[in-house]
Design an enzyme around this catalytic site. Structure first.
Site, short mmCIF file in Angstrom:
data_model
loop_
_atom_site.label_atom_id
_atom_site.label_comp_id
_atom_site.label_asym_id
_atom_site.label_seq_id
_atom_site.Cartn_x
_atom_site.Cartn_y
_atom_site.Cartn_z
N GLY A 38 0.67 -1.37 0.08
CA GLY A 38 0.00 0.02 -0.05
C GLY A 38 0.84 1.40 0.23
O GLY A 38 1.62 1.54 -0.81
N ARG A 67 -7.68 -5.77 4.03
CA ARG A 67 -7.40 -6.37 5.39
C ARG A 67 -6.78 -7.61 5.29
O ARG A 67 -6.07 -8.29 6.24
CB ARG A 67 -8.90 -6.85 5.81
CG ARG A 67 -9.98 -5.60 6.55
CD ARG A 67 -11.26 -6.08 7.04
NE ARG A 67 -11.67 -5.00 8.06
CZ ARG A 67 -12.63 -5.14 8.89
NH1 ARG A 67 -13.11 -6.41 9.25
NH2 ARG A 67 -13.34 -4.38 9.70
N VAL A 68 -6.81 -8.30 4.13
CA VAL A 68 -6.08 -9.56 3.85
C VAL A 68 -4.98 -9.16 2.72
O VAL A 68 -5.30 -9.02 1.40
CB VAL A 68 -6.75 -10.55 3.34
CG1 VAL A 68 -5.89 -11.82 3.30
CG2 VAL A 68 -8.00 -11.08 4.64
N LYS A 140 9.73 -14.08 17.48
CA LYS A 140 9.79 -15.43 17.74
C LYS A 140 11.02 -16.00 16.90
O LYS A 140 11.82 -16.61 17.47
CB LYS A 140 8.53 -15.93 17.39
CG LYS A 140 8.82 -17.54 17.56
CD LYS A 140 7.50 -18.35 17.50
CE LYS A 140 7.82 -19.83 17.81
NZ LYS A 140 6.52 -20.71 17.59
N ARG A 218 17.96 9.05 37.96
CA ARG A 218 19.16 8.75 38.91
C ARG A 218 18.74 7.78 39.74
O ARG A 218 19.60 6.70 40.09
CB ARG A 218 19.60 9.92 39.43
CG ARG A 218 19.96 10.76 38.57
CD ARG A 218 20.46 12.30 39.16
NE ARG A 218 19.44 13.04 39.63
CZ ARG A 218 19.36 13.85 40.49
NH1 ARG A 218 20.69 14.13 40.95
NH2 ARG A 218 18.28 14.38 40.90
N HIS A 282 6.72 16.78 50.19
CA HIS A 282 6.44 15.33 50.41
C HIS A 282 4.81 14.89 50.10
O HIS A 282 4.45 14.23 51.17
CB HIS A 282 6.92 14.99 52.03
CG HIS A 282 8.42 15.37 52.05
ND1 HIS A 282 8.86 15.38 53.47
CD2 HIS A 282 9.31 15.39 51.38
CE1 HIS A 282 10.14 15.48 53.42
NE2 HIS A 282 10.65 15.50 52.26
N GLU A 334 12.10 23.44 44.65
CA GLU A 334 12.88 22.62 43.73
C GLU A 334 12.15 22.44 42.43
O GLU A 334 12.93 22.43 41.49
CB GLU A 334 12.22 20.92 44.41
CG GLU A 334 13.18 20.67 45.68
CD GLU A 334 14.47 20.16 45.38
OE1 GLU A 334 14.96 19.84 44.13
OE2 GLU A 334 15.25 19.87 46.33
N ASN A 424 -5.08 10.56 58.21
CA ASN A 424 -6.15 11.37 58.48
C ASN A 424 -5.70 13.02 58.26
O ASN A 424 -4.89 13.22 58.71
CB ASN A 424 -6.41 11.21 60.01
CG ASN A 424 -6.88 9.88 60.35
OD1 ASN A 424 -7.82 9.33 59.67
ND2 ASN A 424 -6.24 9.25 61.51
N ARG A 444 -7.16 10.94 64.12
CA ARG A 444 -7.74 12.38 63.54
C ARG A 444 -7.60 13.49 64.78
O ARG A 444 -7.14 14.63 64.33
CB ARG A 444 -9.19 11.98 63.33
CG ARG A 444 -9.20 13.12 62.38
CD ARG A 444 -10.89 12.80 61.63
NE ARG A 444 -10.73 11.66 60.84
CZ ARG A 444 -10.35 11.72 59.73
NH1 ARG A 444 -9.87 13.14 59.18
NH2 ARG A 444 -9.84 10.66 58.98
N ARG A 526 -16.54 10.88 51.45
CA ARG A 526 -15.27 10.86 52.17
C ARG A 526 -13.89 10.97 51.12
O ARG A 526 -13.97 10.82 49.95
CB ARG A 526 -15.11 9.32 52.78
CG ARG A 526 -13.87 9.28 53.88
CD ARG A 526 -13.84 7.82 54.05
NE ARG A 526 -13.52 7.01 53.35
CZ ARG A 526 -13.56 5.84 53.42
NH1 ARG A 526 -13.99 5.21 54.78
NH2 ARG A 526 -13.27 4.88 52.54
#
Length: 530
Positions: A38, A67-68, A140, A218, A282, A334, A424, A444, A526
């Protein structure tokens, strides 16, 4: 077995034509016969490179809209035949199957098609069948066949052929085979994930995820750990897809913290909510604030915990301007991550060569769907991203006193920040800024006391005798199991409380709030973040 294998016939069928002409021209110059299909064949022919159509090689035409075409014994037999097997060689001679020594295929652009939001039929038609089959067959049979799935590897093959009289080494073929199987695995993962999403199947019987290596770090969280960054197919703006404008290489912890900061800043819409600054240390917020401009937002965010902010990550929800940059430059940070940086900001921050600047181009949607993944021993924990957004209409008044308009605004702000603090989590806030944060504690009440202490320390740093918690509101990411955490906040001087509710002792907590003259609302949502 001979380790070096000469390339005499190559099959090239690529959707991405990058580097194709130069690579194919080199192969032709080495006397390699090129088979193609193609668009690839047309491109080579246009470039004046000799090419044989696969249909001419197999004697069978392309059918079914293409397709084939490569699913034929003369193709797969030529790829899979072991050159050191008398039985294989005999079968080749009997059926007229010639060797295919190199396969270069980079698959139909399925991922790009779904990323473009195309419809079902377009996506289905961009699922490659023959390509993965040829890739897997070549990989393979890597003892004899060289397989290429990425134009970036053309140069390695060219160099080896130059050094080894038109042949490749087993070492390279093994390396390329590994990459080939990783590519087909990622391709199938993208297809299965997309099909599950189309069926609204959140958790299919088999879950797969793939990523492309973008950076080897690193070290990991600690110096004795190795680490790397793999970019997934999720096109969500953030540190992984952002552009680093300056500074040292990002570390593992930089990536983690920058993501936490940017996701928190993204909770606030720049137009509706104003300028937002989030300072993270953090992976926990140590200062978050809203204001009309970034300079004011930064100053108010920093005031919450200027000690912890040292060496932290700063995120903004709008392009960073010169005024904010000049103030931020006074603190050691940073990383700064934002959707953009003005020329003035870049000039100011450019003086700090080690400071990492990450430009994301845009902000992620705060309520966009997605998944969150965490590894445990022998398994993956997979859940939907916590994209719940609490609005004023979601609040349920449970105390005698209702919060004022300003308290409601602060309650919603504080609850949003609490969503991004480790459980918490307790967040004190006043006038659109955090004034104390307690996070990551086993109880908490300890988080509440820490947040109150932080608010007092911040006030002392600012030269004020009265705690910043005085007149503030408090948010809890989960319900108060006992009244002690709420009472600790009341003692610190808060006036209103927001929490999910749902404890078996809710009545006791509500009673304590009423006795302390607090307004309290339940959200029913929550936000644990372990």
């Amino acid at each position: 077995m001979t380790i070096e294998r000469p390339i005499r016939r190559a099959l090239i069928s690529v959707s991405d034509k990058a580097g194709l002409e130069d690579f194919a021209r080199f192969l032709a110059g080495q006397g390699v016969e090129i088979l193609s299909t193609g668009g690839s064949a047309a491109a080579l022919r246009k470039a004046g490179i000799p090419v044989t159509e696969v249909s001419a090689h197999t004697g069978f035409p392309e059918i079914m809209d293409g397709r084939v075409k490569t699913l034929h014994p003369k193709i797969h037999g030529g790829i899979l035949a072991r050159r050191d097997s008398a039985e294989h060689v005999e079968a080749q001679q009997t059926h007229g199957i010639g060797d295919i020594d190199l396969v270069a295929v980079n698959l139909y652009p399925f991922e790009a098609t779904i990323a473009a939001g195309k419809g079902w039929e377009d996506c289905i038609e961009n699922i490659d069948i023959g390509g993965p089959a040829m890739i897997r067959a070549a990989a393979k049979n890597h003892d004899f066949v060289t397989v290429l799935v990425d134009a970036a590897d053309y140069a390695a093959v060219v160099e080896e052929m130059k050094q080894h009289n038109g042949a490749t080494t087993l070492e390279l073929r093994k390396t390329l085979a590994r990459r080939a199987y990783a590519r087909t695995a990622a391709y199938d993962s993208a297809i299965s994930t997309w099909m599950a999403a189309q069926a609204n199947e959140s958790f299919p019987p088999r879950f797969s995820i793939s990523g492309e290596l973008t950076q080897t770090l690193r070290y990991g969280e600690n110096p004795h750990q190795q680490a790397a960054v793999y970019r997934t197919a999720e096109a969500r703006p953030g540190v992984a897809r952002g552009k680093q404008l300056q500074g040292k290489e990002l570390s593992y912890n930089n990536f983690n913290d920058a993501d936490a900061a940017f996701e928190l800043a993204a909770e606030f819409d720049a137009r509706a909510d104003g300028a937002a600054i989030a300072i993270i240390k953090h992976a926990n917020p140590c200062g978050v604030a809203l204001a009309k401009d970034l300079l004011t937002a930064y100053r108010r965010a920093l005031a919450c915990d200027p000690v912890s902010a040292f060496g932290g990550i700063i995120a903004a929800n709008r392009p960073l301007d010169g005024a904010a940059a000049e103030e931020i430059a006074k603190l050691f940070s940073e990383v700064i991550i934002a959707p953009g940086f003005t020329p003035e900001a870049l000039k100011i921050l450019g003086a700090k060569k080690n400071l990492r600047l990450i430009e994301t181009g845009s902000m992620p949607g705060r309520d966009a769907p997605g998944i969150a993944i965490r590894s445990i021993s022998g398994a993956l924990l997979v859940q939907n991203r916590d994209s719940a957004v609490t609005k004023e209409s979601d609040l349920k008044l449970v105390t005698k006193r209702a919060p004022s308009r300003s308290e409601v605004a602060d309650l919603l702000f504080a609850f949003t920040v609490a969503k991004h603090a480790k459980s918490n989590a307790i967040v004190y806030a006043k006038e659109g800024a955090t004034v104390g944060v307690g996070a990551g504690q086993m109880s908490r009440v300890d988080s509440s006391r820490i947040a109150a202490w932080k608010a007092m320390e911040a006030a002392k740093t600012a030269g004020q005798a009265e705690s910043f918690a005085k007149g503030a509101v408090v948010a809890s990411d989960a319900f108060f199991p006992f009244a002690d955490g709420l009472l600790a906040a009341a003692e610190a001087g808060v006036t209103a409380v927001i929490q999910p509710g749902g404890s078996m002792r809710d009545d006791d907590v509500i009673k304590a709030a009423d006795e302390a003259g607090l307004a309290m609302v339940f959200t029913g949502i929550r936000h644990f973040r372990h």
